[in-house]
Scaffold this motif. Structure first.
Motif, PDB file in Angstrom:
ATOM      1  N   ALA A 295     -37.064  34.643 -91.215  1.00 50.99           N
ATOM      2  CA  ALA A 295     -36.373  35.446 -90.206  1.00 50.99           C
ATOM      3  C   ALA A 295     -35.075  34.762 -89.774  1.00 50.99           C
ATOM      4  O   ALA A 295     -34.045  35.429 -89.577  1.00 50.99           O
ATOM      5  N   ASP A 296     -35.093  33.441 -89.645  1.00 51.84           N
ATOM      6  CA  ASP A 296     -33.885  32.714 -89.253  1.00 51.84           C
ATOM      7  C   ASP A 296     -32.775  32.885 -90.278  1.00 51.84           C
ATOM      8  O   ASP A 296     -31.588  33.008 -89.929  1.00 51.84           O
ATOM      9  N   ILE A 297     -33.112  32.880 -91.559  1.00 57.86           N
ATOM     10  CA  ILE A 297     -32.096  33.059 -92.600  1.00 57.86           C
ATOM     11  C   ILE A 297     -31.529  34.474 -92.548  1.00 57.86           C
ATOM     12  O   ILE A 297     -30.318  34.677 -92.702  1.00 57.86           O
ATOM     13  N   VAL A 298     -32.376  35.457 -92.331  1.00 59.33           N
ATOM     14  CA  VAL A 298     -31.881  36.834 -92.203  1.00 59.33           C
ATOM     15  C   VAL A 298     -30.983  36.965 -90.973  1.00 59.33           C
ATOM     16  O   VAL A 298     -29.964  37.662 -90.998  1.00 59.33           O
ATOM     17  N   TYR A 299     -31.341  36.267 -89.902  1.00 60.10           N
ATOM     18  CA  TYR A 299     -30.501  36.268 -88.693  1.00 60.10           C
ATOM     19  C   TYR A 299     -29.121  35.685 -89.010  1.00 60.10           C
ATOM     20  O   TYR A 299     -28.094  36.210 -88.572  1.00 60.10           O
ATOM     21  N   SER A 300     -29.100  34.580 -89.773  1.00 64.16           N
ATOM     22  CA  SER A 300     -27.824  33.981 -90.164  1.00 64.16           C
ATOM     23  C   SER A 300     -27.014  34.936 -91.022  1.00 64.16           C
ATOM     24  O   SER A 300     -25.793  35.030 -90.893  1.00 64.16           O
ATOM     25  N   ALA A 301     -27.688  35.659 -91.908  1.00 66.44           N
ATOM     26  CA  ALA A 301     -27.002  36.623 -92.769  1.00 66.44           C
ATOM     27  C   ALA A 301     -26.403  37.767 -91.954  1.00 66.44           C
ATOM     28  O   ALA A 301     -25.308  38.265 -92.255  1.00 66.44           O
ATOM     29  N   GLY A 412     -13.881  47.636 -99.395  1.00 64.13           N
ATOM     30  CA  GLY A 412     -15.089  47.865-100.178  1.00 64.13           C
ATOM     31  C   GLY A 412     -15.394  46.747-101.148  1.00 64.13           C
ATOM     32  O   GLY A 412     -16.558  46.499-101.489  1.00 64.13           O
ATOM     33  N   ALA A 413     -14.341  46.044-101.610  1.00 59.54           N
ATOM     34  CA  ALA A 413     -14.571  44.916-102.515  1.00 59.54           C
ATOM     35  C   ALA A 413     -15.326  43.801-101.802  1.00 59.54           C
ATOM     36  O   ALA A 413     -16.197  43.137-102.395  1.00 59.54           O
ATOM     37  N   ASP A 414     -15.002  43.578-100.523  1.00 58.28           N
ATOM     38  CA  ASP A 414     -15.733  42.581 -99.741  1.00 58.28           C
ATOM     39  C   ASP A 414     -17.168  43.026 -99.496  1.00 58.28           C
ATOM     40  O   ASP A 414     -18.090  42.199 -99.479  1.00 58.28           O
ATOM     41  N   ILE A 415     -17.384  44.329 -99.295  1.00 61.91           N
ATOM     42  CA  ILE A 415     -18.735  44.850 -99.070  1.00 61.91           C
ATOM     43  C   ILE A 415     -19.583  44.635-100.314  1.00 61.91           C
ATOM     44  O   ILE A 415     -20.758  44.248-100.230  1.00 61.91           O
ATOM     45  N   TRP A 416     -18.996  44.889-101.494  1.00 63.81           N
ATOM     46  CA  TRP A 416     -19.721  44.630-102.746  1.00 63.81           C
ATOM     47  C   TRP A 416     -20.122  43.159-102.824  1.00 63.81           C
ATOM     48  O   TRP A 416     -21.272  42.833-103.130  1.00 63.81           O
ATOM     49  N   ALA A 417     -19.164  42.278-102.571  1.00 65.10           N
ATOM     50  CA  ALA A 417     -19.453  40.841-102.644  1.00 65.10           C
ATOM     51  C   ALA A 417     -20.536  40.452-101.641  1.00 65.10           C
ATOM     52  O   ALA A 417     -21.420  39.638-101.948  1.00 65.10           O
ATOM     53  N   LEU A 418     -20.475  41.017-100.437  1.00 66.62           N
ATOM     54  CA  LEU A 418     -21.503  40.733 -99.432  1.00 66.62           C
ATOM     55  C   LEU A 418     -22.863  41.194 -99.936  1.00 66.62           C
ATOM     56  O   LEU A 418     -23.870  40.480 -99.768  1.00 66.62           O
ATOM     57  N   GLY A 419     -22.917  42.366-100.557  1.00 67.51           N
ATOM     58  CA  GLY A 419     -24.179  42.847-101.106  1.00 67.51           C
ATOM     59  C   GLY A 419     -24.728  41.932-102.182  1.00 67.51           C
ATOM     60  O   GLY A 419     -25.941  41.675-102.243  1.00 67.51           O
ATOM     61  N   CYS A 420     -23.843  41.406-103.025  1.00 69.25           N
ATOM     62  CA  CYS A 420     -24.269  40.468-104.065  1.00 69.25           C
ATOM     63  C   CYS A 420     -24.841  39.194-103.440  1.00 69.25           C
ATOM     64  O   CYS A 420     -25.881  38.680-103.871  1.00 69.25           O
ATOM     65  N   VAL A 421     -24.141  38.683-102.441  1.00 72.38           N
ATOM     66  CA  VAL A 421     -24.601  37.460-101.770  1.00 72.38           C
ATOM     67  C   VAL A 421     -25.970  37.697-101.134  1.00 72.38           C
ATOM     68  O   VAL A 421     -26.880  36.859-101.246  1.00 72.38           O
ATOM     69  N   LEU A 422     -26.134  38.819-100.474  1.00 73.53           N
ATOM     70  CA  LEU A 422     -27.415  39.110 -99.810  1.00 73.53           C
ATOM     71  C   LEU A 422     -28.536  39.274-100.829  1.00 73.53           C
ATOM     72  O   LEU A 422     -29.674  38.852-100.593  1.00 73.53           O
ATOM     73  N   SER A 423     -28.242  39.882-101.969  1.00 76.12           N
ATOM     74  CA  SER A 423     -29.250  40.026-103.012  1.00 76.12           C
ATOM     75  C   SER A 423     -29.714  38.656-103.487  1.00 76.12           C
ATOM     76  O   SER A 423     -30.921  38.431-103.692  1.00 76.12           O
ATOM     77  N   VAL A 424     -28.783  37.735-103.631  1.00 77.25           N
ATOM     78  CA  VAL A 424     -29.126  36.375-104.047  1.00 77.25           C
ATOM     79  C   VAL A 424     -29.891  35.659-102.942  1.00 77.25           C
ATOM     80  O   VAL A 424     -30.831  34.893-103.211  1.00 77.25           O
ATOM     81  N   VAL A 425     -29.508  35.878-101.683  1.00 72.97           N
ATOM     82  CA  VAL A 425     -30.212  35.246-100.570  1.00 72.97           C
ATOM     83  C   VAL A 425     -31.686  35.666-100.561  1.00 72.97           C
ATOM     84  O   VAL A 425     -32.588  34.843-100.352  1.00 72.97           O
ATOM     85  N   PHE A 426     -31.954  36.941-100.827  1.00 77.10           N
ATOM     86  CA  PHE A 426     -33.346  37.394-100.848  1.00 77.10           C
ATOM     87  C   PHE A 426     -34.079  36.858-102.077  1.00 77.10           C
ATOM     88  O   PHE A 426     -35.287  36.600-102.014  1.00 77.10           O
ATOM     89  N   MET A 496     -34.584  46.036 -96.560  1.00 77.87           N
ATOM     90  CA  MET A 496     -33.223  45.541 -96.783  1.00 77.87           C
ATOM     91  C   MET A 496     -32.783  45.706 -98.232  1.00 77.87           C
ATOM     92  O   MET A 496     -31.641  46.099 -98.506  1.00 77.87           O
ATOM     93  N   LEU A 497     -33.663  45.437 -99.176  1.00 77.46           N
ATOM     94  CA  LEU A 497     -33.267  45.522-100.578  1.00 77.46           C
ATOM     95  C   LEU A 497     -33.029  46.964-101.008  1.00 77.46           C
ATOM     96  O   LEU A 497     -32.123  47.246-101.807  1.00 77.46           O
ATOM     97  N   THR A 498     -33.802  47.885-100.470  1.00 78.24           N
ATOM     98  CA  THR A 498     -33.553  49.302-100.747  1.00 78.24           C
ATOM     99  C   THR A 498     -32.214  49.733-100.170  1.00 78.24           C
ATOM    100  O   THR A 498     -31.446  50.472-100.808  1.00 78.24           O
ATOM    101  N   PHE A 499     -31.902  49.266 -98.979  1.00 78.38           N
ATOM    102  CA  PHE A 499     -30.603  49.590 -98.366  1.00 78.38           C
ATOM    103  C   PHE A 499     -29.449  49.054 -99.211  1.00 78.38           C
ATOM    104  O   PHE A 499     -28.436  49.736 -99.399  1.00 78.38           O
ATOM    105  N   LEU A 500     -29.582  47.832 -99.734  1.00 77.51           N
ATOM    106  CA  LEU A 500     -28.521  47.276-100.575  1.00 77.51           C
ATOM    107  C   LEU A 500     -28.277  48.150-101.799  1.00 77.51           C
ATOM    108  O   LEU A 500     -27.127  48.386-102.192  1.00 77.51           O
ATOM    109  N   GLN A 501     -29.350  48.624-102.402  1.00 76.80           N
ATOM    110  CA  GLN A 501     -29.201  49.459-103.596  1.00 76.80           C
ATOM    111  C   GLN A 501     -28.596  50.818-103.272  1.00 76.80           C
ATOM    112  O   GLN A 501     -27.769  51.334-104.028  1.00 76.80           O
TER     113      GLN A 501
END
Length: 955
Positions: A295-301, A412-426, A496-501
């Motif tokens: 939960a702490d890592i998700v909070y940081s994200a 939108g390019a930053d949003i894509w990159a953020l999504g990639c980072v979050l996918s890796v975080v999970f 969260m992962l469904t939302f990213l997709q």
């Protein structure tokens, strides 16, 4: 009078020299702000009075306004801020004639300030050569003064402001220390320690405008491509930096000011502990086990998404202009990790180096590309992957719209990159560093990936690009695995992962949501996990393992060796809400230690009783007081040594010198080394020899350095010459013990052939033999894995003593793919100091003998049926043990390995609850009747498990 002046000059010179910083290097020495002023004020201005009396023996001087006394001299020197001028004049060994001229023209005169014809002031440093020639009318005196004044003109940094140094030869930089941290596309990053009173903050209270003690900062150095063109761009950069502070967004790295020195430009920021990539892949490789920590890592994200939302829509200049900043390089290496208010905070860095446009009142706002402002450096390869063929990290985080010849990239390019980072975080939350590596390998090895690690597959046959299919596959796997751990964790992952997709990782950037929406969903995911933590319902694993200790505190018989004497095992599990990441056991098996990012827990024979199932005393605990992360632990019978990540500190605990009867952590020395960052440390079993590997001082991919020191000598040196620190000391009132004379203690240092970051294993014996195993390289043509193994020892017969290195390459058989991340498995010295055993990929056993003159050929053998994760022995000539598993199973067992005449692996006993992939440490101690084996592991939701195994000696 001349003789008296010379004596006074020498006295003042000596007093000033003693107070200089970095005095031993004439290129960098400087007098901290107000040094000379305070020196002249001591003892009722004794030194100034002496100086005046040398120049005016009668004690008074006739001037335009009448008599001029020494009291008036002192008053005017202070009022006209001439202390540094007189300090420079004396320090430069200017003559009494030059001093008399300065007295008459700058102090006695009633006119102040004194101007030259071109309206330049005289007296206030720094002064040009022309000004000094005009003042002294003597080129020799002018040159003496000019060559020394930089020492008294150290730059004062200004918070949120730009400082311009016109002539670097006239000013010094106020750094007590400089440590190279890393290199990016546009510049190099250093950790600098700024001298007290050399950082001015106009926004702070008047009493605190100057920092009253030395301050650590991160300095990022750039090279300006076009100074003239840069001036217009600086104005825009200042708008971005000032806009950052209007709202004080906590997830954007602060700017602590800028300095331009001729053709170089530096930005100052707070010092981070590490970046997100380093945190996941090196600093805390294990996946967090407790829901609270996930939960702490998700909070940081969520905070990271908030920071990006601020860049996109929350910025406003002092003139109320609305700005939008495209980060354009969002990736885990540009996300810095800080520790604030008892939690990790993720902050975006390098945001000002992207594109910025003003939106207010413009139909077609101009984009200002800061990338063109600086000379671009060569991209630095990730040290954790081979540089020859692996293309991971090359454009991994770029959006699909970056591919066309004319890229149309917006927020939108930053949003894509953020999504990639979050996918890796999970992926990290589910599987740790190995999960991140596996995910990257799967993306890169896709048939249509062309060997590139990206989150989309490039268009082919006139079709459009598409989202990488591995994303959905990996997300489904993470959700499924979470269901086996906790029902609420599965719910959070699925949400969260469904939302990213569905809303973030979309090929069409117009279909991607904004950063605010990502932040909102991360906050909802955090609440799902946090509610489960507060509810305190047991997880699936906890429910299954509730009776773990009671079930396994019994005598067990080996499954495949029923005729052998019985083997006894006792196990104990410790529940905790903290995620532990490291563990070590003392060579005599009497103590063991675990650590988190900021805590060390020490168990001893008194605090741990496996036979009785309960402890007689609680374990000893120690908490890190600084905003830093513990990085390495070493433990012997007497000492525990820990290193940290960002502050480059060593913590040495004298376990027998504490205030309790049993071994404990109450006697501690904190040693701050003025050296490059330490990557690995090792301690000999007796505790006499400490070795550590340091990164290259200027290039993180350059050759590292190995340092060999006597730990008792270091402690004795500290006790004798430096202050003693203990756990009871107030950390705010004392600095760390600093090894100022490093050359006296660090004499046995040797430059290695490889970057320090590539060292996989480091150990040292009581005889002083040091062993290094280096991450294998991957040859592009043949893909042969070559593992350098170094055996380093001190040749005591040679005077002076020297270090000798034998480097051997072990070449694997067959084709192992493109990644070497998990190639090396375990290392152990066997038989004698010249022979070592190495396991690669868990399946290949290598026996290598070092010889001073001609190394013998490597003996390679396949390991039948088993995969070995850990090798250890019960002494130089003792039994060789291993921890491993059958190739088709995950559960781990204790094994014994025989090497002669052929390689034989014998099962001894299954280790309860230990599965493949768990972190484990083990030691074996021989006695007359049995071999005692202690195994400590980080496993499962409760994390800490300790096993005590008694193996009878064979007759």
């Amino acid at each position: 009078m001349a003789s008296s002046y010379e004596e006074t000059r020498k006295l003042i010179y000596k007093e000033i020299f003693e107070k200089l910083e970095r005095k031993d290097d004439g290129r960098y020495r400087f007098a901290p702000r107000d040094t000379v002023k305070l020196l002249f004020q001591n003892d009722n201005h004794f030194l100034l009075r002496q100086l005046f009396r040398c120049l005016v023996p009668s004690g008074q001087l006739l001037s335009e306004g009448g008599s001029f006394s020494e009291d008036e001299f002192i008053r005017r020197v202070e009022a006209r801020k001439l202390s540094n001028f007189w300090g420079t004049l004396v320090f430069a060994s200017c003559s009494i004639d030059a001093a008399a001229i300065a007295l008459r023209r700058l102090v006695v005169t009633e006119t102040w300030p004194v101007f030259e014809e071109d309206e330049k002031k005289l007296g206030l440093l720094p002064l040009s050569r022309n000004q000094l020639n005009t003042l002294f009318e003597d080129h020799v005196e002018a040159d003496r003064f000019f060559s020394n004044q930089a020492c008294f003109c150290a730059v004062v940094l200004r918070n949120r402001e730009e400082v311009i140094v016109q002539d670097a030869s006239c000013q010094r930089l106020p750094y007590l220390e400089e440590t190279f941290l890393g290199e990016g596309s546009f510049g190099k990053v250093y950790r600098v320690k700024v001298a007290k009173n050399h950082f001015f903050d106009a926004y702070a209270e008047a009493a605190k405008a100057y920092n009253g003690k030395p301050q650590y900062m991160a300095r990022k150095d750039y090279v300006i491509a076009d100074v003239n063109r840069a001036k217009e761009e600086y104005t825009i950069m200042k708008k971005v930096l000032s806009a950052n502070f209007r709202k004080r967004e906590n997830n954007i790295v602060q700017s602590l000011g800028c300095v331009q020195i001729e053709d170089s430009y530096s930005l100052f920021m707070p010092v981070a502990i590490c970046d997100l990539h380093t945190y996941m892949m090196r600093q805390h490789c294990n996946a967090p086990q407790e829901l609270k920590n996930k939960a702490d890592i998700v909070y940081s994200a969520a905070g990271l998404a908030s920071g990006l939302n601020y860049l996109h829509s929350g910025m406003q200049t002092e003139e109320f202009e609305e700005l939008v900043c495209y980060h354009m390089d969002l990736n885990p290496s540009n996300v810095l990790v800080f520790f604030e208010n008892n939690r990790n905070v993720w902050k975006l860095s390098d945001f000002g180096m992207a594109r910025v446009k003003t939106r207010t009142g413009q139909l077609s706002p101009k984009e200002n590309d800061f990338n063109s402002l600086f000379v671009r450096r060569k991209k630095v390869q990730d040290p954790s992957v081979p540089s020859t063929i692996n293309r991971r990290g090359e454009g991994t985080w770029l959006a699909p719209e970056s591919i066309p010849a004319v890229a149309v990239m917006k927020t939108g390019a930053d949003i894509w990159a953020l999504g990639c980072v979050l996918s890796v975080v999970f992926a990290y939350l589910g599987g740790g560093a190995s999960g991140v590596d596996d995910y990257a390998d799967a993306r890169q090895n896709h048939p249509r990936a062309d060997g590139l690690d990206r989150f989309f597959l490039r268009a082919a046959h006139f079709k459009s690009s598409k989202v990488h299919p591995e994303i959905k596959s990996r997300h489904e796997k993470l959700i499924s695995e979470a269901a086996h751990r906790h029902i609420e964790e599965r719910k959070a992952f699925s949400h969260m992962l469904t939302f990213l997709q569905e809303s973030v990782l979309k090929i069409d950037q117009h279909l991607r949501c904004g950063a605010a929406a990502v932040q909102l969903e991360l906050e909802r995911t955090y609440r799902i996990l946090q509610d489960a933590v507060n509810d305190r319902r047991p997880s699936v694993i906890e429910a299954v393992s509730r009776n773990f200790v009671e079930l396994h505190m019994q005598r067990l018989i080996p499954a495949k060796n029923k005729s052998s004497p019985s083997i006894k095992i006792a196990s104990q599990r410790f529940s905790s809400t903290e995620d532990f990441k490291g563990l070590v056991i003392s060579p005599n098996a009497n103590s063991l230690a675990y650590c988190t990012n900021a805590k060390i827990v020490l168990y001893t024979s008194e605090s741990l009783s496996l036979a009785g199932g309960s402890a007689t005393t609680p374990p000893s605990e120690w908490n890190l007081k600084e905003a830093d992360f513990l990085q390495n632990l070493c433990l012997t019978k007497r000492y525990l040594v820990a290193s940290t990540m960002s502050k480059n500190s060593l913590y040495v605990f004298d376990l027998e010198g504490g205030r309790q009867v049993d071994l404990n952590l109450t006697s501690m020395y904190r040693i701050s080394l003025n050296l490059p960052p330490i990557t690995n440390i090792a301690l000999s079993p007796s505790g006499k020899t400490l070795v550590f590997a340091m990164r290259n001082e200027t290039n993180m991919r350059g050759p590292g350095t190995l340092v060999n020191v006597s730990l008792p000598a270091m402690i004795a040196f500290i006790r004798q010459e430096l202050s003693y620190l203990s756990e009871s000391s107030d950390p705010n009132s004392q600095d760390a013990v600093r090894i100022s004379r490093s050359h006296e203690l660090l004499q046995n240092a040797i430059e290695l052939e490889w970057p320090a970051a590539d060292i996989e294993h480091l150990s040292v014996s009581d005889a002083g033999d040091t062993y290094i195993v280096v991450r294998p390289e991957l040859t592009a043509k043949t893909r042969e894995h070559k593992i350098p193994i170094a055996h380093i020892w001190v040749d005591k017969e040679v005077v002076p003593a020297c270090l000798t290195i034998d480097t051997l390459n072990i070449v694997s058989l067959g084709f192992d793919g493109s990644s070497t991340a998990g190639f090396f498995t375990t290392f152990c010295v066997v038989n004698d100091s010249n022979t070592c055993a190495l396991v690669t990929r868990g399946k290949r056993f290598h026996l290598q003998r070092f010889d001073q003159y001609a190394p013998l050929k490597d003996d390679q053998r396949d390991i039948p049926d088993y995969r070995i994760a850990k090798l250890f022995n019960s002494g130089p000539n003792g039994r060789l043990f291993a921890i491993g598993n059958l190739s088709v199973k995950q559960s781990m067992m204790l094994l014994e390995v025989s090497l002669s005449p052929s390689l034989v692996v014998r099962e001894l006993i299954k280790i309860p609850g230990l599965v493949s992939g768990d972190d484990v440490a083990a030691v074996a101690v021989e006695s007359a009747e049995k071999t005692l084996i202690i195994i400590a592991a980080l496993t499962g939701a409760s994390r800490r498990v300790i096993h005590k195994i008694s193996v009878p000696r064979l007759g």
